[in-house]
Write a protein that holds these residues in place. Structure first.
Motif, PDB file in Angstrom:
ATOM      1  N   ARG A 199      71.715  16.916 -57.650  1.00  0.00           N
ATOM      2  CA  ARG A 199      70.536  16.879 -58.546  1.00  0.00           C
ATOM      3  C   ARG A 199      70.963  17.192 -59.980  1.00  0.00           C
ATOM      4  NH1 ARG A 199      65.722  16.642 -55.726  1.00  0.00           N
ATOM      5  NH2 ARG A 199      65.933  17.058 -53.499  1.00  0.00           N
ATOM      6  N   LYS A 200      71.841  18.189 -60.107  1.00  0.00           N
ATOM      7  CA  LYS A 200      72.278  18.579 -61.448  1.00  0.00           C
ATOM      8  C   LYS A 200      73.150  17.478 -62.074  1.00  0.00           C
ATOM      9  CE  LYS A 200      74.257  22.557 -63.792  1.00  0.00           C
ATOM     10  NZ  LYS A 200      74.892  23.852 -63.623  1.00  0.00           N
ATOM     11  N   ALA A 201      74.052  16.922 -61.274  1.00  0.00           N
ATOM     12  CA  ALA A 201      74.961  15.884 -61.795  1.00  0.00           C
ATOM     13  C   ALA A 201      74.170  14.699 -62.335  1.00  0.00           C
ATOM     14  CB  ALA A 201      75.923  15.432 -60.701  1.00  0.00           C
ATOM     15  N   LEU A 202      73.091  14.352 -61.637  1.00  0.00           N
ATOM     16  CA  LEU A 202      72.315  13.171 -62.039  1.00  0.00           C
ATOM     17  C   LEU A 202      71.595  13.370 -63.379  1.00  0.00           C
ATOM     18  CD1 LEU A 202      70.836  12.089 -58.571  1.00  0.00           C
ATOM     19  CD2 LEU A 202      72.683  10.981 -59.829  1.00  0.00           C
ATOM     20  N   THR A 203      71.507  14.614 -63.830  1.00  0.00           N
ATOM     21  CA  THR A 203      70.899  14.863 -65.150  1.00  0.00           C
ATOM     22  C   THR A 203      71.957  14.814 -66.257  1.00  0.00           C
ATOM     23  OG1 THR A 203      71.248  17.256 -65.077  1.00  0.00           O
ATOM     24  CG2 THR A 203      69.200  16.428 -64.101  1.00  0.00           C
ATOM     25  N   MET A 204      73.215  14.683 -65.864  1.00  0.00           N
ATOM     26  CA  MET A 204      74.317  14.709 -66.844  1.00  0.00           C
ATOM     27  C   MET A 204      74.857  13.303 -67.077  1.00  0.00           C
ATOM     28  SD  MET A 204      76.304  17.942 -65.107  1.00  0.00           S
ATOM     29  CE  MET A 204      77.704  17.906 -66.189  1.00  0.00           C
ATOM     30  N   GLN A 205      75.632  13.149 -68.147  1.00  0.00           N
ATOM     31  CA  GLN A 205      76.361  11.902 -68.354  1.00  0.00           C
ATOM     32  C   GLN A 205      77.570  11.898 -67.408  1.00  0.00           C
ATOM     33  OE1 GLN A 205      75.607   9.233 -70.369  1.00  0.00           O
ATOM     34  NE2 GLN A 205      73.675  10.383 -70.502  1.00  0.00           N
ATOM     35  N   PRO A 206      77.937  10.744 -66.839  1.00  0.00           N
ATOM     36  CA  PRO A 206      79.103  10.702 -65.935  1.00  0.00           C
ATOM     37  C   PRO A 206      80.362  11.333 -66.535  1.00  0.00           C
ATOM     38  CG  PRO A 206      77.912   8.630 -65.821  1.00  0.00           C
ATOM     39  CD  PRO A 206      77.252   9.438 -66.900  1.00  0.00           C
ATOM     40  N   ALA A 207      80.641  11.044 -67.802  1.00  0.00           N
ATOM     41  CA  ALA A 207      81.866  11.580 -68.422  1.00  0.00           C
ATOM     42  C   ALA A 207      81.830  13.112 -68.482  1.00  0.00           C
ATOM     43  CB  ALA A 207      82.038  11.006 -69.819  1.00  0.00           C
ATOM     44  N   ASP A 208      80.624  13.682 -68.595  1.00  0.00           N
ATOM     45  CA  ASP A 208      80.515  15.143 -68.635  1.00  0.00           C
ATOM     46  C   ASP A 208      80.810  15.766 -67.266  1.00  0.00           C
ATOM     47  OD1 ASP A 208      79.880  14.949 -71.297  1.00  0.00           O
ATOM     48  OD2 ASP A 208      77.700  14.967 -70.959  1.00  0.00           O
ATOM     49  N   VAL A 209      80.465  15.039 -66.200  1.00  0.00           N
ATOM     50  CA  VAL A 209      80.800  15.518 -64.853  1.00  0.00           C
ATOM     51  C   VAL A 209      82.322  15.571 -64.712  1.00  0.00           C
ATOM     52  CG1 VAL A 209      80.628  15.040 -62.373  1.00  0.00           C
ATOM     53  CG2 VAL A 209      78.649  14.606 -63.855  1.00  0.00           C
ATOM     54  N   THR A 210      82.981  14.508 -65.138  1.00  0.00           N
ATOM     55  CA  THR A 210      84.452  14.481 -65.074  1.00  0.00           C
ATOM     56  C   THR A 210      85.046  15.627 -65.897  1.00  0.00           C
ATOM     57  OG1 THR A 210      84.466  12.097 -64.739  1.00  0.00           O
ATOM     58  CG2 THR A 210      86.497  13.062 -65.595  1.00  0.00           C
ATOM     59  N   GLU A 211      84.457  15.900 -67.036  1.00  0.00           N
ATOM     60  CA  GLU A 211      84.948  16.968 -67.905  1.00  0.00           C
ATOM     61  C   GLU A 211      84.855  18.331 -67.189  1.00  0.00           C
ATOM     62  OE1 GLU A 211      86.622  16.535 -70.586  1.00  0.00           O
ATOM     63  OE2 GLU A 211      86.822  18.696 -70.945  1.00  0.00           O
TER      64      GLU A 211
END
Lengths: 408, 154
Positions: free
Chosen positions: A16-28
């Motif tokens: 749920r949290k990841a889906l609120t973020m930009q993909p590149a920010d998850v990788t970061e």
């Protein structure tokens, strides 16, 4: 663990949290957590993801593949994760797939894992029914399918490029690198292949933060690790412990030490393709850097213990028999060299060894070292051999001098 | 001929992949699950469905440990011979099993009940020695346990 149980334990909050973020920010976040691949090689996970082409011009479809082949002898960690907590893998996969903007994901599961197959099939269906998978996941606009692929058994399938050929329905020969799979993988498209245990960490990092993850570790390599022990110890088993837990603690406190009447002689710290460690190494913190410092590899973190009533030459013969059998035959040094190595060790076990055999075995450890073969199978195969020749030299010599195996 | 059930299961798998080659391995396992092995006849039928040559499919089949191109007994026992099981006495267990069934590893009993095959690490190292019969894992084997297990399958 069923879906309601998993959700009660906080499951799918990371997604749920990841889906609120930009993909590149998850990788970061994954980069900052210092998560390293738990399949054996230990490559930094976030860096691996960052090699995938991103943005509107990136080639599609892009793929994420969970490597659930787990055929390394002595290794039994991913099986436990898939049987007991399949949603943890599925959630990790969805978050990882989101981070690299993957369209389709596969779980590449070894064919013998029938119970994990059933557990995962049920969990995938549950996740789809609750819209954690499929079209427009939780209304985010992101869509993903996960397909479960049952493989048909060959150790080389664990090598990421060989796995891609197997997933394409071909013989599992490794591919030339570069191009690397992150750019040109499954059916020529960008692909991340990631071990099961690695993926099981991903959504926890997103949910609780990279600093939390790093603090779980006793050393600089982030997080926890599944450590396992097999062999003649009092309590063989599998435990999740801080990365960097000392080897002695795992062996004595968790595995209960050696069985009565037996003495510790050595162990393979991370599956069949790692160098032996012996008594002088028992205070080593179990992480990537520290195990490497004492001449071995953390590998899968699942240890195989050698006791003083088991023949080290026989043990190494068993290992080389496996590697020779499982060589895919693609490059000559591997298929020919490993068969030769196995033959010498068998002769030694049967009392037909000669002093010259020791020279040949030593030669083989150099001939099959990294850089001389197409992939890492043969270099991994000679790791236990080269360290056994070093630490158990007297045992090899006794086989030759006495023309028999002293343990029989 | 492929059965209706085999055909349906293979068709369902086709939806998971962009081409038919990718289904080759799973399709052969689908066939094998029902008849124990992949016969020449089934392989020909499969080659027509997947539009792949028989040689292509046979080349794939013979690479993989779990695809069988020869008949097997009613039950297939996969006996782990990898390092943790070996340390825990799998050689002795294997000899006992072979002696009870009267066939070596690689063979089938004269009554066609069992085929014994070697297998690499079953991932049950903390409960070694282990074997798998028809997909069911049997762990912590000893001679008495082997005899009890065999009675379940006869």
């Amino acid at each position: 663990m069923s879906l309601p149980e998993y959700e009660r334990a906080g499951g799918y909050q990371g997604l749920r949290k990841a889906l609120t973020m930009q993909p590149a920010d998850v990788t970061e976040l994954i980069k900052r957590s210092n998560l390293r691949g738990r399949g054996g090689a230990g490559f930094p996970t976030g860096s691996k993801w960052s090699f995938v082409p991103m943005g509107k011009d990136a080639p599609h479809p892009k793929y994420l593949v969970a490597n659930a082949d787990e055929m390394e002898p002595g290794t039994f960690k991913d099986r436990a994760l898939m049987e007991r907590d399949p949603h943890q893998l599925i959630e990790g996969m969805i978050v990882a797939a989101y981070a690299i903007e993957a369209d389709i994901a596969y779980i590449f599961l070894r064919g013998e894992y029938e119970w994990p197959n059933q557990c995962l099939s049920k969990a995938i269906a549950e996740a789809k029914a609750s819209n954690y998978l499929g079209r427009n996941i939780l209304g985010s606009g992101y869509s993903l399918e996960i397909h479960l692929h049952a493989s048909a058994g060959r150790y080389i399938c664990g090598e990421e490029t060989a796995l891609l050929n197997a997933l394409e329905g071909k013989r599992a020969h490794p591919r030339t690198k570069p191009p690397f799979p992150q750019v040109c993988g499954l059916w020529g498209k960008p692909t991340i292949v990631q071990n099961v245990e690695t993926l099981c960490n991903v959504h926890h990092i997103v949910n609780k933060g990279p600093d939390w993850f790093r603090r779980l570790s006793l050393t600089e390599d982030g997080g926890t690790k599944l450590f396992g022990v097999s062999g003649k110890v009092k309590r063989p088993g599998l435990w999740e412990l801080p990365m960097g837990t000392p080897l002695r603690e795992i062996l004595e406190d968790h595995a209960g030490g050696m069985r009565d009447g037996l003495r510790f002689r050595g162990l393979l710290p991370g599956g069949a393709s790692t160098d032996f460690l012996v008594e002088e190494h028992l205070d080593t913190p179990m992480d990537y850097g520290n195990v490497q410092k004492v001449g071995s590899r953390l590998g899968t973190g699942t240890m195989v213990v050698l006791d003083d009533q088991t023949c080290p030459v026989g043990m190494v013969w068993n290992l080389e028999h496996f590697f020779a059998q499982e060589s895919c035959g693609w490059c000559t040094p591997c298929w020919s060299g490993l068969a030769w190595t196995e033959k010498i060790l068998l002769a030694m076990e049967q009392g037909r060894g000669s002093a010259r055999d020791l020279e040949t075995l030593t030669f083989q450890t150099k001939f099959l070292a990294p850089g001389n073969t197409f992939c890492a199978l043969a270099p991994g195969a000679v790791e236990p051999l080269q360290s056994a020749l070093k630490y158990f030299a007297e045992d090899f010599r006794r086989h030759i001098d006495e023309h028999r195996c002293p343990w029989r | 001929m492929l059965t209706v059930e085999e055909r349906e299961e293979i068709d369902a798998k086709l939806a998971d992949y962009p081409n038919t080659q990718a289904v080759a391995i799973e399709a052969m396992l689908i066939i094998q699950r029902r008849q124990g092995w992949v016969s020449d006849e089934k392989l020909r039928d499969l080659s027509e469905i997947l539009r792949l040559s028989v040689a292509n499919l046979d080349g794939v089949a013979t690479f993989y440990n779990l695809i069988r191109r020869r008949p097997v007994g009613r039950h297939v026992a996969l006996v782990c011979d990898s390092v943790s099981c070996w340390i825990m006495g799998s050689d002795r267990m294997r000899d006992h099993l072979c002696s009870k069934l009267g066939t070596p590893i690689g063979g089938t009993t004269s009554d066609g009940q069992f085929t014994l095959l070697p297998i690499v690490c079953l991932g049950a190292c903390d409960h070694a020695p282990a074997m798998m019969i028809d997909g069911t894992l049997h762990e912590d084997l000893n001679e008495q346990k082997i005899e009890e297990i065999l009675t379940q399958y006869t």
